[in-house]
Write a protein that holds these residues in place. Structure first.
Motif, PDB file in Angstrom:
ATOM      1  N   LYS A 199       0.936  -1.082   0.371  1.00  0.00           N
ATOM      2  CA  LYS A 199       0.427   0.120   0.035  1.00  0.00           C
ATOM      3  C   LYS A 199       0.615   1.161   0.370  1.00  0.00           C
ATOM      4  O   LYS A 199       0.271   2.077  -0.879  1.00  0.00           O
ATOM      5  CB  LYS A 199      -1.519   0.046   1.100  1.00  0.00           C
ATOM      6  N   LEU A 200       1.640   1.091   1.401  1.00  0.00           N
ATOM      7  CA  LEU A 200       2.960   2.405   0.930  1.00  0.00           C
ATOM      8  C   LEU A 200       3.718   2.264   0.447  1.00  0.00           C
ATOM      9  O   LEU A 200       4.592   3.386  -0.126  1.00  0.00           O
ATOM     10  CB  LEU A 200       3.288   2.556   2.519  1.00  0.00           C
ATOM     11  N   GLY A 201       4.049   1.285  -0.390  1.00  0.00           N
ATOM     12  CA  GLY A 201       5.711   1.342  -1.840  1.00  0.00           C
ATOM     13  C   GLY A 201       6.610   0.817  -0.759  1.00  0.00           C
ATOM     14  O   GLY A 201       7.333   1.836  -1.571  1.00  0.00           O
ATOM     15  N   VAL A 202       7.140   0.974   0.019  1.00  0.00           N
ATOM     16  CA  VAL A 202       8.418   0.354   0.744  1.00  0.00           C
ATOM     17  C   VAL A 202       8.811  -0.428   0.506  1.00  0.00           C
ATOM     18  O   VAL A 202       7.340  -1.866   0.363  1.00  0.00           O
ATOM     19  CB  VAL A 202       7.993   1.134   2.218  1.00  0.00           C
ATOM     20  N   THR A 203       9.567  -1.386   1.483  1.00  0.00           N
ATOM     21  CA  THR A 203       9.700  -3.229   1.678  1.00  0.00           C
ATOM     22  C   THR A 203      10.291  -3.516   2.684  1.00  0.00           C
ATOM     23  O   THR A 203       9.245  -2.906   3.530  1.00  0.00           O
ATOM     24  CB  THR A 203      11.830  -2.592   1.335  1.00  0.00           C
ATOM     25  N   LYS A 204       9.578  -4.519   2.067  1.00  0.00           N
ATOM     26  CA  LYS A 204       9.394  -5.279   3.652  1.00  0.00           C
ATOM     27  C   LYS A 204      10.179  -5.042   5.064  1.00  0.00           C
ATOM     28  O   LYS A 204       9.559  -4.996   5.842  1.00  0.00           O
ATOM     29  CB  LYS A 204       9.438  -7.083   3.533  1.00  0.00           C
ATOM     30  N   PRO A 205      11.438  -4.478   4.680  1.00  0.00           N
ATOM     31  CA  PRO A 205      12.417  -4.749   6.267  1.00  0.00           C
ATOM     32  C   PRO A 205      11.801  -3.188   6.250  1.00  0.00           C
ATOM     33  O   PRO A 205      12.003  -3.104   7.635  1.00  0.00           O
ATOM     34  CB  PRO A 205      14.066  -4.442   5.135  1.00  0.00           C
ATOM     35  N   SER A 206      11.656  -2.428   5.784  1.00  0.00           N
ATOM     36  CA  SER A 206      11.233  -1.218   6.053  1.00  0.00           C
ATOM     37  C   SER A 206      10.467  -0.699   7.031  1.00  0.00           C
ATOM     38  O   SER A 206       9.669  -0.234   8.221  1.00  0.00           O
ATOM     39  CB  SER A 206      10.807   0.230   4.901  1.00  0.00           C
TER      40      SER A 206
END
Length: 122
Positions: free
Chosen positions: A32-39
């Motif tokens: 949804k946020l367009g970020v990585t899983k580690p983030s």
């Protein structure tokens, strides 16, 4: 306690996912946020430590009362600001993007004035 813009974005996204799907998973937050899983892992750890969310053994996320309050405040701002910008002729995608930027920095007083204006005009 001061909460940062990124934490507000995470909490708002979590509320939106809860409303859309009935559950919240880290992978869905990342998408949804367009970020990585580690983030997302880092953010959820911080949100858990600060009492905004809880996570069960299967990885499902729950908004705790403080997190829900922040999420609802941001989501209300986002929806109203998007609606206002669209009513002014702004393209819906642009309106949503701009609302996301504005919602974090707008004072309580200014948002209350916008809410009053919108209730009369929209």
């Amino acid at each position: 306690m001061t909460i940062h813009k990124s934490a507000e974005d995470y909490l708002e996204a979590m509320l939106m996912l809860k409303e859309e799907r009935g559950y919240i998973r880290s992978i869905d937050v990342a998408e949804k946020l367009g970020v990585t899983k580690p983030s997302v892992s880092y953010a959820t750890k911080r949100l858990r430590e600060n009492g905004y969310i809880a996570m069960d053994a299967s990885g499902m996320i729950s908004l705790l009362e403080p997190g829900l309050e922040v999420a609802q405040r941001m989501y209300e701002r986002h929806k109203l600001l998007s609606q206002l910008l669209i009513s002014l002729g702004v393209d819906p995608d642009t309106a949503r993007e701009d609302a996301c930027k504005i919602e974090h920095d707008l004072s309580v007083e200014s948002f209350a004035a916008i809410r009053r204006y919108a209730s009369e005009k929209l």
